[in-house]
Design a protein around this motif. Structure first.
Motif, PDB file in Angstrom:
ATOM      1  N   ILE A  93      49.100-104.378  34.161  1.00 40.06           N
ATOM      2  CA  ILE A  93      47.683-104.204  33.892  1.00 40.06           C
ATOM      3  C   ILE A  93      46.666-105.112  34.571  1.00 40.06           C
ATOM      4  CG2 ILE A  93      46.968-104.596  31.076  1.00 40.06           C
ATOM      5  CD1 ILE A  93      49.294-104.806  29.362  1.00 40.06           C
ATOM      6  N   VAL A  94      45.887-104.200  34.373  1.00 40.13           N
ATOM      7  CA  VAL A  94      44.697-104.744  35.181  1.00 40.13           C
ATOM      8  C   VAL A  94      43.597-104.399  34.490  1.00 40.13           C
ATOM      9  CG1 VAL A  94      43.571-104.721  37.423  1.00 40.13           C
ATOM     10  CG2 VAL A  94      45.653-103.607  37.840  1.00 40.13           C
ATOM     11  N   SER A  95      42.911-104.776  34.109  1.00 40.13           N
ATOM     12  CA  SER A  95      41.876-105.521  33.162  1.00 40.13           C
ATOM     13  C   SER A  95      40.594-104.833  33.794  1.00 40.13           C
ATOM     14  CB  SER A  95      41.207-106.989  32.304  1.00 40.13           C
ATOM     15  OG  SER A  95      40.864-107.712  34.113  1.00 40.13           O
ATOM     16  N   LYS A  96      39.512-104.537  32.813  1.00 42.37           N
ATOM     17  CA  LYS A  96      38.158-103.679  33.305  1.00 42.37           C
ATOM     18  C   LYS A  96      37.441-104.914  34.085  1.00 42.37           C
ATOM     19  CE  LYS A  96      37.457-100.721  29.631  1.00 42.37           C
ATOM     20  NZ  LYS A  96      36.595-100.408  28.087  1.00 42.37           N
ATOM     21  N   GLU A  97      37.773-106.338  33.682  1.00 42.36           N
ATOM     22  CA  GLU A  97      37.212-106.557  35.031  1.00 42.36           C
ATOM     23  C   GLU A  97      37.615-106.700  36.253  1.00 42.36           C
ATOM     24  OE1 GLU A  97      36.294-107.934  30.231  1.00 42.36           O
ATOM     25  OE2 GLU A  97      37.924-107.730  31.855  1.00 42.36           O
ATOM     26  N   ARG A  98      39.037-106.919  36.391  1.00 49.67           N
ATOM     27  CA  ARG A  98      39.642-106.639  37.539  1.00 49.67           C
ATOM     28  C   ARG A  98      39.177-105.649  38.529  1.00 49.67           C
ATOM     29  NH1 ARG A  98      39.451-112.142  38.098  1.00 49.67           N
ATOM     30  NH2 ARG A  98      40.810-113.092  37.167  1.00 49.67           N
ATOM     31  N   ARG A  99      39.300-104.135  38.116  1.00 46.50           N
ATOM     32  CA  ARG A  99      39.053-102.886  38.866  1.00 46.50           C
ATOM     33  C   ARG A  99      38.872-103.140  39.790  1.00 46.50           C
ATOM     34  NH1 ARG A  99      39.229 -99.740  32.956  1.00 46.50           N
ATOM     35  NH2 ARG A  99      40.932-100.337  31.963  1.00 46.50           N
ATOM     36  N   GLY A 100      37.135-103.640  39.739  1.00 43.33           N
ATOM     37  CA  GLY A 100      36.007-103.658  40.912  1.00 43.33           C
ATOM     38  C   GLY A 100      37.127-104.490  41.814  1.00 43.33           C
ATOM     39  N   SER A 101      37.399-105.288  40.731  1.00 43.94           N
ATOM     40  CA  SER A 101      37.805-106.381  42.501  1.00 43.94           C
ATOM     41  C   SER A 101      39.327-105.539  43.544  1.00 43.94           C
ATOM     42  CB  SER A 101      38.364-107.834  42.149  1.00 43.94           C
ATOM     43  OG  SER A 101      36.706-108.481  41.515  1.00 43.94           O
ATOM     44  N   LEU A 102      39.960-105.683  42.627  1.00 42.24           N
ATOM     45  CA  LEU A 102      41.610-104.570  42.708  1.00 42.24           C
ATOM     46  C   LEU A 102      41.044-103.859  44.350  1.00 42.24           C
ATOM     47  CD1 LEU A 102      44.091-104.487  43.564  1.00 42.24           C
ATOM     48  CD2 LEU A 102      44.603-103.376  41.453  1.00 42.24           C
ATOM     49  N   LEU A 103      40.156-102.873  44.184  1.00 42.69           N
ATOM     50  CA  LEU A 103      39.681-101.755  44.026  1.00 42.69           C
ATOM     51  C   LEU A 103      38.291-102.448  46.176  1.00 42.69           C
ATOM     52  CD1 LEU A 103      38.198 -99.272  41.470  1.00 42.69           C
ATOM     53  CD2 LEU A 103      39.842 -98.649  43.992  1.00 42.69           C
ATOM     54  N   GLY A 104      37.907-103.292  45.941  1.00 44.92           N
ATOM     55  CA  GLY A 104      37.556-104.209  46.881  1.00 44.92           C
ATOM     56  C   GLY A 104      38.634-104.271  48.243  1.00 44.92           C
ATOM     57  N   VAL A 105      39.762-105.212  47.095  1.00 47.02           N
ATOM     58  CA  VAL A 105      40.787-105.545  48.382  1.00 47.02           C
ATOM     59  C   VAL A 105      41.282-104.427  49.256  1.00 47.02           C
ATOM     60  CG1 VAL A 105      43.155-106.925  48.419  1.00 47.02           C
ATOM     61  CG2 VAL A 105      41.227-107.858  46.865  1.00 47.02           C
ATOM     62  N   VAL A 106      41.327-103.080  48.091  1.00 46.66           N
ATOM     63  CA  VAL A 106      41.902-102.659  49.378  1.00 46.66           C
ATOM     64  C   VAL A 106      41.138-102.090  50.145  1.00 46.66           C
ATOM     65  CG1 VAL A 106      43.343 -99.707  48.421  1.00 46.66           C
ATOM     66  CG2 VAL A 106      43.107-102.234  47.205  1.00 46.66           C
TER      67      VAL A 106
END
Length: 204
Positions: A93-106
């Motif tokens: 589960i990826v929270s709304k607050e973490r989605r941008g960070s995950l996309l940034g890592v990728v």
């Protein structure tokens, strides 16, 4: 990161890529080398695993449907080649607050590997990012229903051969029911909405 900040970050990324949005399709044309479809599928799986290995904390995931198609010329005649598509569904589960960070890592991992960001779907709810490897394997990361992350990769056309299922083992059991089953694994970092940092990405 708020939806507004996520939308802005993806918009900036789209402008840097110099491309507009694109559909989730890719129609490779012509056989690109003497590699066959089996070998191309194995290479696609390796690219996907390298992407996942760059993400910390580790995401829980399962394979999605794998499929392939025959490549044809302008007259719709077979070229004796085919293209393979692999998919991965993230069960964390990826929270709304973490989605941008995950996309940034990728995005940073793909860029560091020499992949070219070809397009970004700058949506606050269902963003997506597309990239191409130097040998034209096309990769996508996208956010779908309920904020679920998906990865997919499509190969260019290679010599026809049998294509096995992915040999890589998922790190979470396959769920029953139709694909995709929604994420159900809570992670102290990815599923939370607090501050922190991951892989050099600041989060607020």
């Amino acid at each position: 990161m708020t939806n507004l900040r996520l939308l802005f970050a993806l918009f900036v990324l789209a402008m840097a890529a110099g491309c507009g949005t694109r559909a989730d399709t890719y129609a490779p044309e012509g056989k690109t080398s003497d590699m066959n479809m089996r070998q191309a599928a194995a290479k696609a799986d390796a690219i996907m695993q390298r992407t996942l290995s760059a993400i910390r904390p580790e995401l829980r995931w399962n394979h999605g449907p794998s499929n392939h198609r025959i490549c044809t010329d302008s007259k719709n005649d077979s070229l004796g080649a085919g293209s393979v598509k692999r998919r991965i569904a993230v069960m964390t589960i990826v929270s709304k607050e973490r989605r941008g960070s995950l996309l940034g890592v990728v995005e940073r991992d793909w860029t560091a590997r020499g992949y070219r960001i070809t397009s970004v779907r700058a949506s606050g709810e269902v963003p997506a990012m597309y990239a191409s490897t130097p040998d034209n394997f096309r990769i996508r990361v996208a956010v779908g229903g309920e904020g679920q992350f998906f990865f997919s990769i499509t190969t260019p056309c290679f010599t026809e051969s049998a294509v096995p299922d992915p040999a890589t083992e998922p790190n979470t059991p396959q769920r029953a029911g139709e694909y995709p089953t929604r994420p159900d694994v809570y992670d102290d970092f990815w599923s939370s909405g607090g501050g922190g940092s991951v892989a050099g990405v600041g989060i607020s």
